[in-house]
Design a protein around this motif. Structure first.
Motif, PDB file in Angstrom:
ATOM      1  N   ASP A 181     -15.498  24.574   7.884  1.00 35.68           N
ATOM      2  CA  ASP A 181     -16.776  23.980   8.289  1.00 35.68           C
ATOM      3  C   ASP A 181     -17.931  24.512   7.441  1.00 35.68           C
ATOM      4  N   GLN A 182     -17.915  25.812   7.157  1.00 38.24           N
ATOM      5  CA  GLN A 182     -18.981  26.412   6.352  1.00 38.24           C
ATOM      6  C   GLN A 182     -18.950  25.882   4.926  1.00 38.24           C
ATOM      7  N   LEU A 183     -17.755  25.744   4.368  1.00 34.18           N
ATOM      8  CA  LEU A 183     -17.632  25.215   3.021  1.00 34.18           C
ATOM      9  C   LEU A 183     -18.104  23.764   2.959  1.00 34.18           C
ATOM     10  N   THR A 184     -17.702  22.978   3.938  1.00 26.30           N
ATOM     11  CA  THR A 184     -18.119  21.577   3.978  1.00 26.30           C
ATOM     12  C   THR A 184     -19.641  21.470   4.077  1.00 26.30           C
ATOM     13  N   GLU A 185     -20.246  22.317   4.885  1.00 35.76           N
ATOM     14  CA  GLU A 185     -21.700  22.298   5.031  1.00 35.76           C
ATOM     15  C   GLU A 185     -22.394  22.725   3.736  1.00 35.76           C
ATOM     16  N   LEU A 186     -21.836  23.700   3.054  1.00 37.43           N
ATOM     17  CA  LEU A 186     -22.387  24.144   1.778  1.00 37.43           C
ATOM     18  C   LEU A 186     -22.387  22.999   0.770  1.00 37.43           C
ATOM     19  N   LEU A 187     -21.256  22.306   0.680  1.00 39.53           N
ATOM     20  CA  LEU A 187     -21.144  21.181  -0.240  1.00 39.53           C
ATOM     21  C   LEU A 187     -22.030  20.020   0.188  1.00 39.53           C
ATOM     22  N   ARG A 188     -22.117  19.803   1.482  1.00 41.88           N
ATOM     23  CA  ARG A 188     -22.966  18.710   1.974  1.00 41.88           C
ATOM     24  C   ARG A 188     -24.414  18.899   1.535  1.00 41.88           C
ATOM     25  N   GLY A 189     -24.904  20.139   1.646  1.00 41.72           N
ATOM     26  CA  GLY A 189     -26.268  20.411   1.247  1.00 41.72           C
ATOM     27  C   GLY A 189     -26.503  20.163  -0.233  1.00 41.72           C
ATOM     28  N   LEU A 190     -25.557  20.604  -1.062  1.00 46.12           N
ATOM     29  CA  LEU A 190     -25.680  20.387  -2.507  1.00 46.12           C
ATOM     30  C   LEU A 190     -25.601  18.904  -2.856  1.00 46.12           C
ATOM     31  N   ILE A 191     -24.694  18.201  -2.201  1.00 42.96           N
ATOM     32  CA  ILE A 191     -24.541  16.771  -2.462  1.00 42.96           C
ATOM     33  C   ILE A 191     -25.802  16.017  -2.046  1.00 42.96           C
ATOM     34  N   ALA A 192     -26.380  16.403  -0.921  1.00 45.82           N
ATOM     35  CA  ALA A 192     -27.623  15.760  -0.477  1.00 45.82           C
ATOM     36  C   ALA A 192     -28.748  16.000  -1.487  1.00 45.82           C
TER      37      ALA A 192
END
Length: 200
Positions: free
Chosen positions: A132-143
């Protein structure tokens, strides 16, 4: 009164530091033994001897080897996430940082994959939290990158982040770092804005 009150606090801090040192020594010894002779060969007696801790003390901290390995894996995951967060926080265009995080995570999966360890380690709930933490990290960068128009904005960042995490799982079975980097390139190409007429 202040001096008297400080004594138990100092004592407690000393005990806590000692326990942390013992905990670290146990994890380090177990990881070293598992690397040297394989997971299935490691025993509690060997861990006690390697760490310099009595068996009775060892059992006060952990009931068995599998539990020690789970604790060690939890520590490794935390260190990997911290490393990825550092890359994420670097200066530079979001797309460059995103690519760097993708490659770093893919190399981690490639370098730390062990089927025997996975059979024991991948039962911990900490993996779900790390995912979940990794997905959130990537989500922020992708956004960020989508806002800069360097990543496609026709798909939600969370969906793209999930795609990345699952696709990068293939890095664990690739034969070389070069193959891992090619995989990252393929995944990254799926994040760029869709070209006009590409689907026609």
């Amino acid at each position: 009164m202040r001096i008297i009150g400080a004594v138990p606090r100092l004592w407690n801090d000393t005990i806590a530091a000692h326990r942390e040192d013992v905990h670290t020594a146990i994890l380090d010894a177990t990881a070293a033994l598992a690397t040297e002779q394989g997971l299935l060969s490691v025993t509690m007696s060997q861990i006690a001897e390697r760490s310099g801790i009595g068996r009775a003390t060892l059992y006060k901290y952990f009931p068995d080897v599998a539990t020690i390995l789970l604790a060690w894996h939890h520590r490794q995951i935390a260190a990997h996430l911290a490393h990825l967060a550092q890359i994420c926080d670097r200066s530079g265009p979001p797309l460059n940082r995103l690519r760097a995080v993708l490659e770093a995570y893919a190399l981690i999966r490639h370098e730390h994959h062990d089927p025997d360890l996975a059979a024991v380690l991948h039962r911990g709930t900490h993996l779900g939290h790390a995912h979940d933490q990794l997905t959130e990290l990537l989500r922020g960068l992708i956004a960020e990158a989508a806002h800069a128009k360097t990543v496609r904005d026709d798909v939600e960042p969370t969906e793209l982040a999930t795609y990345c995490v699952h696709a990068l799982g293939a890095a664990a079975t690739l034969p070389s770092a070069a193959a891992v980097r090619r995989l990252v390139g393929i995944i990254a190409s799926g994040l760029v804005p869709a070209k006009v007429g590409l689907s026609s």
